[in-house]
Design a protein around this motif. Structure first.
Motif, short mmCIF file in Angstrom:
data_model
loop_
_atom_site.label_atom_id
_atom_site.label_comp_id
_atom_site.label_asym_id
_atom_site.label_seq_id
_atom_site.Cartn_x
_atom_site.Cartn_y
_atom_site.Cartn_z
N TRP A 161 0.72 -1.23 -0.05
CA TRP A 161 0.06 -0.22 -0.01
C TRP A 161 1.02 1.44 0.07
CZ3 TRP A 161 -4.68 -0.38 -1.20
CH2 TRP A 161 -5.55 -1.61 -1.02
N THR A 184 -5.31 10.17 9.74
CA THR A 184 -4.35 10.07 8.61
C THR A 184 -4.48 9.11 7.77
OG1 THR A 184 -2.78 11.23 10.22
CG2 THR A 184 -2.07 10.08 8.25
N GLU A 241 -7.54 9.28 5.61
CA GLU A 241 -7.47 10.43 4.43
C GLU A 241 -6.39 9.31 3.33
OE1 GLU A 241 -8.07 13.40 3.55
OE2 GLU A 241 -9.53 13.17 5.33
N ALA A 242 -5.71 8.50 3.80
CA ALA A 242 -4.97 7.78 2.80
C ALA A 242 -5.92 6.75 1.95
CB ALA A 242 -3.86 6.78 3.57
N LYS A 301 -9.27 7.57 1.44
CA LYS A 301 -9.63 8.56 0.61
C LYS A 301 -9.00 8.49 -0.73
CE LYS A 301 -12.79 10.82 3.94
NZ LYS A 301 -12.77 11.95 4.69
N HIS A 302 -7.80 8.87 -0.44
CA HIS A 302 -6.82 9.23 -1.60
C HIS A 302 -6.62 8.23 -2.36
CE1 HIS A 302 -3.54 11.09 -3.63
NE2 HIS A 302 -2.70 9.85 -3.69
N ARG A 303 -6.87 6.92 -2.04
CA ARG A 303 -6.84 5.69 -3.04
C ARG A 303 -8.46 5.29 -3.57
NH1 ARG A 303 -3.00 5.31 0.46
NH2 ARG A 303 -1.06 4.32 -0.16
N GLY A 304 -9.33 6.01 -3.14
CA GLY A 304 -10.71 6.16 -3.63
C GLY A 304 -11.61 4.92 -2.96
N TRP A 328 -12.83 5.02 0.49
CA TRP A 328 -13.58 5.55 1.41
C TRP A 328 -14.85 5.96 0.97
CZ3 TRP A 328 -12.57 4.66 6.28
CH2 TRP A 328 -13.21 5.20 7.39
#
Length: 384
Positions: free
Chosen positions: A141, A250, A253-254, A256-259, A261
């Protein structure tokens, strides 16, 4: 028989202490918890020996996210070393000494010098296997990983070598030790119990919804990305995914950044056991997709509430259930397998109800912590 226990925190060791006290064989339990936080431990008050001077501030600072990185590692090591030294210094006469791994090397040696048997209690896989799996997961990841402190690896392996017996809670953990060259005759599988007084059916899952629950800390170790992927694949007009336990903004957010969430995910935070029992009773499935875990006690807790479980092969699920009865066992890192099992439950309410009834029957067969105490005592008698 006289038994002495030690644990830097609490974990399952206090359940073991109560069982040993109820059998009148507990001589002492050493812990890093301050005494005022243990007032509810009525059965073991007379046997309590506390050394909170590093552990209490450690937990307070870590809870405020003020201990990180190398400072966290250094404090953790100092905490274990000082606690181990205190236990060795103050240890009363005993026949069996059971120390949770990482903080039992010197005390284990002291016990053996006095003629006692030393049991190293390890709640997870072999420490090298644990480190390897987590290192692989963080690389997959592309997330930073400090790794297990080499000093802890050296210390634990010295404990494994010194111990007369190593107790671990699952078949996965047993195999991890064998794969690292530890003799099978030295290992004992000792699955954890469940508090049937605290966890019992307390409600019903709604007929017009499909609610998925995860309980525990939010991390890569717990396989959270695979659960999020599976949830996205699940098709249901009124689905939900709830997280009970600590969460890291944090980490979210990681994801979410990977789509990964979803906006409909519910963060419940820490729940008292009454609320957690109710939430488990009202959920259609609990999922524990950990890539590395000695034994997921939340699986047994959910079963006691009539909630079917989906657990990975590395959670102790194979030690609790048969695949397809009371729940399902899936490979690690397999979101499609999780999604397929969730979809089957969502599409077939009768199947979900059958597994729910099987969950209640399964946990009654497993029993509470009394069975765990019986098995532990049998191991200690065998050693003597």
């Amino acid at each position: 028989m006289r038994v002495v226990l030690s644990v830097v925190g609490k974990f399952h060791t206090f359940e073991l202490a109560r069982e040993m006290a109820n059998r009148d064989v507990l001589s002492a339990i050493f812990t890093g918890y301050p005494r005022f936080k243990l007032r509810q431990e009525h059965e073991v008050q007379a046997q309590l020996r506390t050394f909170p001077w590093l552990y209490a501030p450690y937990m307070a600072l870590r809870g405020r996210n003020l201990l990180k990185g190398r400072l966290l590692k250094q404090w953790d090591l100092a905490n274990c070393l000082s606690f181990d030294a205190y236990t060795a210094w103050r240890m009363p006469p005993c026949d069996v000494y059971v120390g949770l791994s990482s903080a039992a090397l010197w005390s284990g040696r002291q016990a053996k010098q006095r003629g006692a048997r030393f049991v190293c209690d390890r709640g997870s896989a072999h420490i090298r296997v644990q480190d390897r799996i987590l290192r692989e997961e963080h690389a997959l990841w592309d997330m930073p990983y400090l790794g297990v402190d080499p000093r802890f690896i050296e210390r634990e392996e010295a404990e494994y070598a010194e111990a007369d017996c190593i107790t671990v809670p699952s078949g996965f953990a047993v195999q991890s030790f064998i794969d690292q060259g530890v003799a099978p005759h030295k290992l004992r599988r000792l699955p954890y119990g469940v508090n049937l007084g605290s966890f019992a059916r307390n409600g019903q899952a709604a007929a017009d919804r499909f609610d998925v629950l995860f309980t525990g800390g939010m991390s890569l170790q717990k396989g959270i990305p695979y659960l999020l992927q599976a949830y996205k694949l699940l098709q249901h007009p009124r689905k939900s995914l709830s997280f009970a336990g600590s969460f890291d903004p944090t980490f979210i957010e990681a994801m979410k950044h990977r789509g990964l969430w979803s906006d409909d995910i519910v963060l419940l935070g820490h729940l008292p056991w009454e609320a957690l029992s109710r939430r488990m009773s009202q959920s259609h499935a609990l999922v524990l997709p950990s890539v590395q875990e000695g034994f997921g006690m939340v699986l047994a807790q959910a079963l006691a509430c009539g909630c079917p479980v989906i657990g990975s092969q590395h959670t102790g699920a194979p030690d609790l259930i048969e695949d397809g009865k009371a729940g399902y066992i899936v490979p690690i890192r397999s979101p499609q397998a999780i999604a397929d099992r969730l979809q089957g439950l969502a599409d077939d309410p009768a199947l979900q109800q059958r597994l729910s009834q099987e969950a209640l029957a399964t946990v009654q067969h497993i029993g509470g912590w009394r069975n765990y105490g019986d098995q532990a005592l049998a191991i200690y008698r065998e050693l003597l």
